[in-house]
Design a protein around this motif. Structure first.
Motif, mmCIF file in Angstrom:
data_model
loop_
_atom_site.group_PDB
_atom_site.id
_atom_site.type_symbol
_atom_site.label_atom_id
_atom_site.label_comp_id
_atom_site.label_asym_id
_atom_site.label_seq_id
_atom_site.Cartn_x
_atom_site.Cartn_y
_atom_site.Cartn_z
ATOM 1 N N GLU A 94 0.834 -1.207 0.000
ATOM 2 C CA GLU A 94 0.000 0.000 0.000
ATOM 3 C C GLU A 94 0.871 1.261 0.000
ATOM 4 O OE1 GLU A 94 -3.246 2.300 -0.407
ATOM 5 O OE2 GLU A 94 -3.192 0.114 -0.554
ATOM 6 N N LEU A 95 1.930 1.242 0.792
ATOM 7 C CA LEU A 95 2.833 2.393 0.816
ATOM 8 C C LEU A 95 3.518 2.559 -0.540
ATOM 9 C CD1 LEU A 95 3.745 4.632 2.669
ATOM 10 C CD2 LEU A 95 5.582 3.140 3.469
ATOM 11 N N TYR A 96 3.962 1.456 -1.134
ATOM 12 C CA TYR A 96 4.572 1.504 -2.465
ATOM 13 C C TYR A 96 3.577 2.086 -3.482
ATOM 14 C CZ TYR A 96 5.902 0.092 -7.102
ATOM 15 O OH TYR A 96 6.179 0.112 -8.446
ATOM 16 N N THR A 97 2.334 1.658 -3.426
ATOM 17 C CA THR A 97 1.306 2.152 -4.352
ATOM 18 C C THR A 97 1.135 3.659 -4.220
ATOM 19 O OG1 THR A 97 0.155 0.023 -4.288
ATOM 20 C CG2 THR A 97 -1.125 1.936 -5.026
ATOM 21 N N GLN A 98 1.077 4.150 -2.992
ATOM 22 C CA GLN A 98 0.943 5.602 -2.772
ATOM 23 C C GLN A 98 2.184 6.347 -3.278
ATOM 24 O OE1 GLN A 98 -1.787 7.232 -1.728
ATOM 25 N NE2 GLN A 98 -2.830 5.266 -1.641
ATOM 26 N N LEU A 99 3.362 5.789 -3.050
ATOM 27 C CA LEU A 99 4.592 6.423 -3.546
ATOM 28 C C LEU A 99 4.638 6.421 -5.066
ATOM 29 C CD1 LEU A 99 7.120 4.998 -0.984
ATOM 30 C CD2 LEU A 99 6.736 7.421 -1.448
ATOM 31 N N TYR A 100 4.193 5.342 -5.664
ATOM 32 C CA TYR A 100 4.182 5.250 -7.127
ATOM 33 C C TYR A 100 3.273 6.334 -7.709
ATOM 34 C CZ TYR A 100 3.807 3.413 -11.828
ATOM 35 O OH TYR A 100 3.847 3.289 -13.185
ATOM 36 N N LYS A 101 2.115 6.527 -7.092
ATOM 37 C CA LYS A 101 1.183 7.574 -7.556
ATOM 38 C C LYS A 101 1.829 8.955 -7.470
ATOM 39 C CE LYS A 101 -3.047 5.205 -6.136
ATOM 40 N NZ LYS A 101 -4.163 5.245 -5.171
ATOM 41 N N LEU A 102 2.551 9.207 -6.381
ATOM 42 C CA LEU A 102 3.202 10.512 -6.212
ATOM 43 C C LEU A 102 4.319 10.735 -7.220
ATOM 44 C CD1 LEU A 102 3.483 10.675 -2.331
ATOM 45 C CD2 LEU A 102 2.105 12.169 -3.776
ATOM 46 N N GLY A 103 5.062 9.673 -7.529
ATOM 47 C CA GLY A 103 6.227 9.812 -8.387
ATOM 48 C C GLY A 103 5.994 9.455 -9.839
ATOM 49 N N PHE A 104 4.736 9.163 -10.216
ATOM 50 C CA PHE A 104 4.452 8.785 -11.597
ATOM 51 C C PHE A 104 4.878 9.903 -12.539
ATOM 52 C CE2 PHE A 104 1.781 8.390 -15.371
ATOM 53 C CZ PHE A 104 2.075 7.082 -15.715
ATOM 54 N N GLY A 105 5.718 9.572 -13.489
ATOM 55 C CA GLY A 105 6.203 10.568 -14.440
ATOM 56 C C GLY A 105 7.400 11.351 -13.945
ATOM 57 N N GLU A 106 7.864 11.052 -12.746
ATOM 58 C CA GLU A 106 9.027 11.743 -12.176
ATOM 59 C C GLU A 106 10.253 11.432 -13.018
ATOM 60 O OE1 GLU A 106 11.065 14.122 -10.389
ATOM 61 O OE2 GLU A 106 9.396 13.771 -9.031
ATOM 62 N N PHE A 121 11.013 1.475 -6.170
ATOM 63 C CA PHE A 121 11.108 0.065 -6.527
ATOM 64 C C PHE A 121 10.746 -0.757 -5.295
ATOM 65 C CE2 PHE A 121 14.532 2.182 -8.980
ATOM 66 C CZ PHE A 121 14.019 1.979 -10.260
ATOM 67 N N PRO A 122 9.852 -1.731 -5.427
ATOM 68 C CA PRO A 122 9.545 -2.586 -4.271
ATOM 69 C C PRO A 122 10.549 -3.733 -4.168
ATOM 70 C CG PRO A 122 8.116 -3.151 -6.096
ATOM 71 C CD PRO A 122 8.979 -2.002 -6.556
ATOM 72 N N SER A 128 17.081 -7.772 1.136
ATOM 73 C CA SER A 128 15.980 -7.273 0.331
ATOM 74 C C SER A 128 15.455 -6.023 1.024
ATOM 75 C CB SER A 128 14.878 -8.328 0.222
ATOM 76 O OG SER A 128 13.824 -7.852 -0.558
ATOM 77 N N LEU A 129 15.498 -4.897 0.310
ATOM 78 C CA LEU A 129 15.069 -3.614 0.869
ATOM 79 C C LEU A 129 13.619 -3.357 0.474
ATOM 80 C CD1 LEU A 129 18.315 -1.683 -0.041
ATOM 81 C CD2 LEU A 129 17.699 -2.665 2.169
ATOM 82 N N ASP A 130 12.817 -2.881 1.410
ATOM 83 C CA ASP A 130 11.382 -2.732 1.174
ATOM 84 C C ASP A 130 11.060 -1.831 -0.010
ATOM 85 O OD1 ASP A 130 10.913 -4.419 3.302
ATOM 86 O OD2 ASP A 130 10.477 -2.805 4.720
ATOM 87 N N ILE A 131 11.590 -0.615 -0.008
ATOM 88 C CA ILE A 131 11.309 0.351 -1.076
ATOM 89 C C ILE A 131 12.593 1.111 -1.376
ATOM 90 C CG2 ILE A 131 10.010 2.425 -1.722
ATOM 91 C CD1 ILE A 131 7.787 1.415 0.199
ATOM 92 N N GLU A 138 -1.185 7.625 2.816
ATOM 93 C CA GLU A 138 -0.964 8.753 1.908
ATOM 94 C C GLU A 138 -0.040 9.802 2.520
ATOM 95 O OE1 GLU A 138 -3.471 12.094 -0.571
ATOM 96 O OE2 GLU A 138 -4.520 10.284 0.086
ATOM 97 N N ALA A 139 -0.259 10.131 3.799
ATOM 98 C CA ALA A 139 0.580 11.140 4.459
ATOM 99 C C ALA A 139 2.018 10.641 4.615
ATOM 100 C CB ALA A 139 -0.007 11.508 5.821
ATOM 101 N N ILE A 140 2.194 9.384 4.989
ATOM 102 C CA ILE A 140 3.544 8.823 5.126
ATOM 103 C C ILE A 140 4.229 8.786 3.767
ATOM 104 C CG2 ILE A 140 4.852 6.721 5.639
ATOM 105 C CD1 ILE A 140 4.067 8.107 8.175
ATOM 106 N N ALA A 141 3.491 8.410 2.731
ATOM 107 C CA ALA A 141 4.071 8.377 1.379
ATOM 108 C C ALA A 141 4.543 9.768 0.971
ATOM 109 C CB ALA A 141 3.058 7.832 0.373
ATOM 110 N N ARG A 142 3.769 10.798 1.272
ATOM 111 C CA ARG A 142 4.186 12.168 0.955
ATOM 112 C C ARG A 142 5.459 12.549 1.710
ATOM 113 N NH1 ARG A 142 0.791 14.883 -2.140
ATOM 114 N NH2 ARG A 142 -1.378 14.223 -2.273
ATOM 115 N N MET A 143 5.547 12.128 2.985
ATOM 116 C CA MET A 143 6.754 12.417 3.769
ATOM 117 C C MET A 143 7.969 11.707 3.173
ATOM 118 S SD MET A 143 5.612 12.325 7.728
ATOM 119 C CE MET A 143 3.901 12.592 8.103
ATOM 120 N N ILE A 144 7.804 10.434 2.808
ATOM 121 C CA ILE A 144 8.912 9.681 2.218
ATOM 122 C C ILE A 144 9.322 10.308 0.893
ATOM 123 C CG2 ILE A 144 9.544 7.474 1.132
ATOM 124 C CD1 ILE A 144 7.936 6.079 3.343
#
Length: 145
Positions: free
Chosen positions: A26-38, A45-46, A54-57, A111-117
């Protein structure tokens, strides 16, 4: 907890890749949405495979000089092991490892954590100059941030 993955051409070695948790996905999905097209860095990367870890993200700068990982620390988190691992990944493989506790994710939200990351990664890559995350939410054993 572990899923066996056989890579093409790897006839003799079994490679064990952790199956991502719901929280990681879920966190990866939120990060992907934020960085799409970056186009200023690669990622997220998951489940990034580095050495025997193996690193989470993970995120990587465009030229590969800077590598950043975010680990989601759940209830099975072992601090002493993680300290040694993070130090090895930084000193031997060039990965800066940052950590987010799953309790913070539960209380603040994906969503808030993804924005912080996302902002933290931009800051680490030198792409923004101000910190846009709560103190204590993103931590590290081996990196000053």
């Amino acid at each position: 907890m572990f899923e066996e993955v056989q890579f093409p051409g790897d006839k003799y070695n079994d490679v064990w890749v952790p199956k991502p948790s719901f929280t990681q996905l879920e966190l990866y999905t939120q990060l992907y949405k934020l960085g799409f097209g970056e186009n200023r860095f690669d990622g997220p990367f998951p489940e990034v495979s580095v050495s025997r870890s193996s690193l989470d993200i993970g995120f990587i700068s465009l030229h590969g000089q800077n590598k950043i990982a975010y680990e989601i620390d759940g209830p099975d988190h072992v601090e002493e092991y993680d300290k040694r691992r993070d130090s090895f990944l930084l000193m031997q493989r060039g990965w800066k490892v940052f950590r987010v506790d799953c309790h913070d994710i539960d209380s603040i939200g994906f969503e808030a954590i993804a924005r912080m990351i996302y902002c933290h990664a931009l800051y680490q890559f030198g792409l923004i100059k101000t910190k846009h995350w709560f103190p204590g939410v993103i931590t590290s054993y081996s990196v000053v941030h």
